[in-house]
Motif scaffolding. Structure first.
Motif, mmCIF file in Angstrom:
data_model
loop_
_atom_site.group_PDB
_atom_site.id
_atom_site.type_symbol
_atom_site.label_atom_id
_atom_site.label_comp_id
_atom_site.label_asym_id
_atom_site.label_seq_id
_atom_site.Cartn_x
_atom_site.Cartn_y
_atom_site.Cartn_z
ATOM 1 N N ARG A 91 0.899 -1.121 0.181
ATOM 2 C CA ARG A 91 0.017 0.044 0.103
ATOM 3 C C ARG A 91 0.927 1.243 0.033
ATOM 4 N NH1 ARG A 91 -5.737 -1.012 2.410
ATOM 5 N NH2 ARG A 91 -6.044 -2.933 1.353
ATOM 6 N N ALA A 92 1.897 1.162 -1.023
ATOM 7 C CA ALA A 92 2.591 2.363 -1.226
ATOM 8 C C ALA A 92 3.011 2.734 -2.517
ATOM 9 C CB ALA A 92 4.035 1.969 -0.207
ATOM 10 N N LEU A 93 3.477 3.915 -2.848
ATOM 11 C CA LEU A 93 3.928 3.994 -4.123
ATOM 12 C C LEU A 93 5.431 4.184 -4.364
ATOM 13 C CD1 LEU A 93 1.785 7.527 -4.835
ATOM 14 C CD2 LEU A 93 1.500 5.079 -5.759
ATOM 15 N N TYR A 94 6.050 3.346 -5.221
ATOM 16 C CA TYR A 94 7.323 3.396 -5.598
ATOM 17 C C TYR A 94 7.698 4.441 -6.609
ATOM 18 C CZ TYR A 94 8.016 -0.997 -3.000
ATOM 19 O OH TYR A 94 8.024 -2.067 -1.816
ATOM 20 N N ALA A 95 8.656 5.123 -6.349
ATOM 21 C CA ALA A 95 9.130 6.081 -7.267
ATOM 22 C C ALA A 95 10.297 6.262 -7.461
ATOM 23 C CB ALA A 95 8.739 7.315 -6.718
ATOM 24 N N TRP A 96 10.977 6.567 -8.909
ATOM 25 C CA TRP A 96 12.265 6.966 -9.039
ATOM 26 C C TRP A 96 12.375 8.436 -9.444
ATOM 27 C CZ3 TRP A 96 16.090 2.879 -10.503
ATOM 28 C CH2 TRP A 96 17.313 3.462 -11.038
ATOM 29 N N ASN A 97 12.982 9.036 -8.544
ATOM 30 C CA ASN A 97 13.272 10.649 -8.643
ATOM 31 C C ASN A 97 14.737 10.990 -8.816
ATOM 32 O OD1 ASN A 97 12.763 13.258 -8.410
ATOM 33 N ND2 ASN A 97 11.160 13.031 -6.739
ATOM 34 N N ASN A 98 14.863 11.270 -10.177
ATOM 35 C CA ASN A 98 16.162 11.897 -10.472
ATOM 36 C C ASN A 98 17.308 10.997 -9.756
ATOM 37 O OD1 ASN A 98 17.698 13.642 -11.486
ATOM 38 N ND2 ASN A 98 17.357 15.335 -10.346
ATOM 39 N N GLY A 99 17.454 9.871 -9.867
ATOM 40 C CA GLY A 99 18.558 9.217 -9.406
ATOM 41 C C GLY A 99 18.468 8.670 -8.000
ATOM 42 N N HIS A 100 17.151 8.637 -7.330
ATOM 43 C CA HIS A 100 16.845 8.354 -5.960
ATOM 44 C C HIS A 100 15.633 7.478 -5.985
ATOM 45 C CE1 HIS A 100 18.810 12.350 -5.930
ATOM 46 N NE2 HIS A 100 19.373 12.035 -4.491
ATOM 47 N N GLN A 101 15.648 6.234 -5.279
ATOM 48 C CA GLN A 101 14.667 5.371 -5.138
ATOM 49 C C GLN A 101 13.826 5.886 -3.782
ATOM 50 O OE1 GLN A 101 18.138 4.189 -5.657
ATOM 51 N NE2 GLN A 101 17.289 4.803 -7.775
ATOM 52 N N VAL A 102 12.596 5.966 -3.915
ATOM 53 C CA VAL A 102 11.826 6.787 -2.891
ATOM 54 C C VAL A 102 10.330 6.092 -2.798
ATOM 55 C CG1 VAL A 102 10.443 8.848 -2.549
ATOM 56 C CG2 VAL A 102 12.684 9.068 -3.529
ATOM 57 N N LEU A 103 9.899 6.081 -1.511
ATOM 58 C CA LEU A 103 8.533 5.559 -1.353
ATOM 59 C C LEU A 103 7.661 6.525 -0.431
ATOM 60 C CD1 LEU A 103 9.531 2.234 0.627
ATOM 61 C CD2 LEU A 103 8.268 2.436 -1.494
ATOM 62 N N TYR A 104 6.543 6.490 -1.053
ATOM 63 C CA TYR A 104 5.479 7.227 -0.560
ATOM 64 C C TYR A 104 4.215 6.472 0.049
ATOM 65 C CZ TYR A 104 6.934 11.106 -3.692
ATOM 66 O OH TYR A 104 7.861 12.039 -4.328
ATOM 67 N N ASN A 105 4.015 6.446 1.263
ATOM 68 C CA ASN A 105 2.697 6.071 1.996
ATOM 69 C C ASN A 105 1.494 6.711 1.596
ATOM 70 O OD1 ASN A 105 4.199 4.339 3.895
ATOM 71 N ND2 ASN A 105 4.833 6.211 4.758
ATOM 72 N N VAL A 106 0.388 5.994 1.281
ATOM 73 C CA VAL A 106 -0.975 6.504 0.860
ATOM 74 C C VAL A 106 -1.864 6.359 1.962
ATOM 75 C CG1 VAL A 106 -0.367 6.087 -1.680
ATOM 76 C CG2 VAL A 106 -1.627 4.266 -0.182
ATOM 77 N N THR A 107 -3.090 7.359 1.667
ATOM 78 C CA THR A 107 -4.208 7.287 2.592
ATOM 79 C C THR A 107 -5.375 6.869 1.682
ATOM 80 O OG1 THR A 107 -3.160 8.785 4.241
ATOM 81 C CG2 THR A 107 -5.513 8.505 4.187
ATOM 82 N N LEU A 108 -6.118 5.827 2.024
ATOM 83 C CA LEU A 108 -7.240 5.653 1.172
ATOM 84 C C LEU A 108 -8.433 5.794 2.079
ATOM 85 C CD1 LEU A 108 -5.979 2.233 -0.247
ATOM 86 C CD2 LEU A 108 -5.667 4.493 -1.092
#
Length: 449
Positions: A427-444
């Motif tokens: 239940r998270a967003l995986y992102a590639w942000n300018n050479g950084h591997q990033v996670l975002y938590n989400v609220t549903l």
């Protein structure tokens, strides 16, 4: 909250799942409730990563420290008892030695020849014992030090006990069992609340800094329990090598990985790992390939008819991102655009075994104007850009075949998003942000009638 007579109770749950590394500041699960204008009970659940909370860990450390001090105090008590017993013997022996020395002196001064000679002989032996007296004095000082140490240990024990009461009087095992029970209840609740509407995205959690400006990384949402492998694909074209890390911890802290060579290079950053296989768009084509990691072979390939490719209908950042594969609670999806739909986004649900299209939806959103997109619970969410100020502003529901404009901020910490995908297991967003591997938590937001 009781419903009015003759009305059903409608519960609205807002749940926030958290993933990523735990921090010392991370706290307890917090529950709160309120009643909305229509009389419905709104309950909020905020849960940290599913581990024992940090305060509980500190309590455990304090308890362990207290036990060590108590064990040390017991050892000191035993040592003190032996020291006191030995000290009494030493003091008695010291008195006898000094008395004997005085008698020797008296006899020697009396000039009694025969007895004096005998006592002189004994005195000579006494001289050999004289160095023992300073040793005995030192022993007495050490015994005093032991008593002082005992008093200090008692003070520390009292201080730790007071501190433990301030942190909470519950036993660690009781705290731990309560946390486990709470996590089990939360998991059961989340299984019932499988899907919901996106209402918020957390601040980003940077997992790692590596690779080029563009790429993708992911975990398998259908991986069996205990399988926490991370998959890493650097770049958006002319690359065939996929890295496999054994766990998120390995990915974060080491460069130990297994490399898999694909039979074809991929295109874009829209790859996804699903149920042990990698799904990707073959470079300079509208062909989708299913690559089985267990056999290192292509198990299925199929053309996505009419889909634009080779930078015909890419996301606004470019990078051959014409075809974006993604997964959610409902399965495997493809996001692309066609000439027949005037370059607007087409959304198709795919059979993960055959890659055949199960059903397609056409939208009115231009593919080239979208920054990135992801699926949650059958709804496609689109960002307004990929750099600078970013937000999720368009949502298309496949359940109702309708769209709406929304406003959900997305912190673009490193100013260039080239991959944004939802993982239904985390239940998270995986992102590639300018050479950084990033996670975002989400609220549903969930509604149960």
């Amino acid at each position: 909250v009781r419903p009015p007579p003759g009305k059903l109770l409608s519960l609205n749950f807002v749940t926030t799942d958290k993933v990523g590394p735990s921090t010392p500041e991370e706290g307890w699960q917090v529950y709160s409730s309120a009643q909305d204008s229509e009389g419905r009970c709104v309950c909020t659940v905020v849960a940290p990563q599913q581990t024992v909370c940090s305060r509980d860990a500190r309590t455990k450390q304090l308890r362990q420290l207290l036990e060590k001090v108590q064990n040390m105090s017991q050892s000191i008590e035993a040592l003190d008892q032996r020291s006191q017993r030995d000290l009494q013997f030493v003091e008695k022996m010291e008195v006898q030695l000094k008395g004997l020395e005085n008698k020797f002196k008296q006899v020697e001064d009396g000039h009694e020849s025969n007895i004096a000679r005998q006592y002189k002989s004994i005195k000579a032996k006494m001289e050999e014992l004289r160095p023992l007296i300073p040793v005995l004095e030192s022993y007495k000082a050490d015994a005093l030090l032991v008593r002082q140490f005992k008093e200090e240990a008692a003070n520390v024990t009292e201080l730790l006990g007071s501190l433990q009461e301030q942190l909470g009087g519950l036993d660690y095992q009781e705290l731990h069992s309560r946390v486990i029970s709470l996590e089990d209840r939360l998991k059961a609740c989340m299984q019932r609340l499988a899907c919901g509407k996106l209402t918020g995205i957390s601040e980003p959690i940077t997992i790692k800094t590596s690779g080029s400006r563009f790429g993708s990384w992911m975990t398998d949402p259908l991986a069996p329990a205990g399988d926490n492998r991370v998959w890493y694909m650097d770049g958006y074209h002319n690359n065939r090598f996929v890295r496999e890390y054994q766990s998120m911890s390995d990915f974060m802290t080491t460069d130990n990985f297994t490399s898999h060579r694909l039979p074809h290079p991929w295109s874009g950053t829209g790859q996804v790992v699903y149920n042990g296989s990698l799904y990707f768009n073959k470079f300079q084509s509208h062909t989708i390939i299913k690559f089985d990691f267990s056999t290192s072979l292509i198990s299925r390939s199929r053309q996505l008819d009419f889909a634009g490719y080779n930078n015909m209908y890419h996301y606004s950042w470019g990078g051959h991102s014409d075809i974006d594969l993604m997964v959610d609670e409902g399965g495997l999806w493809a996001v692309y655009a066609t000439n027949q739909n005037a370059g607007n986004i087409v959304l198709s649900q795919l059979n993960p075994n055959t890659l055949q299209i199960i059903r397609s939806w056409t939208t009115n959103h231009p593919k080239r104007s979208a920054g990135e997109a992801f699926m949650i619970c059958g709804t496609l969410y689109v960002t307004n850009g990929y750099s600078g100020g970013t937000k999720v502003y368009y949502a298309f529901s496949t359940n109702s075949s309708t769209y709406e404009y929304i406003d959900i901020p997305l912190t673009n910490k490193y100013s260039h998003l080239s991959m944004l995908d939802y993982n239904p297991r985390d239940r998270a967003l995986y992102a590639w942000n300018n050479g950084h591997q990033v996670l975002y938590n989400v609220t549903l937001y969930h509604i149960i009638q």
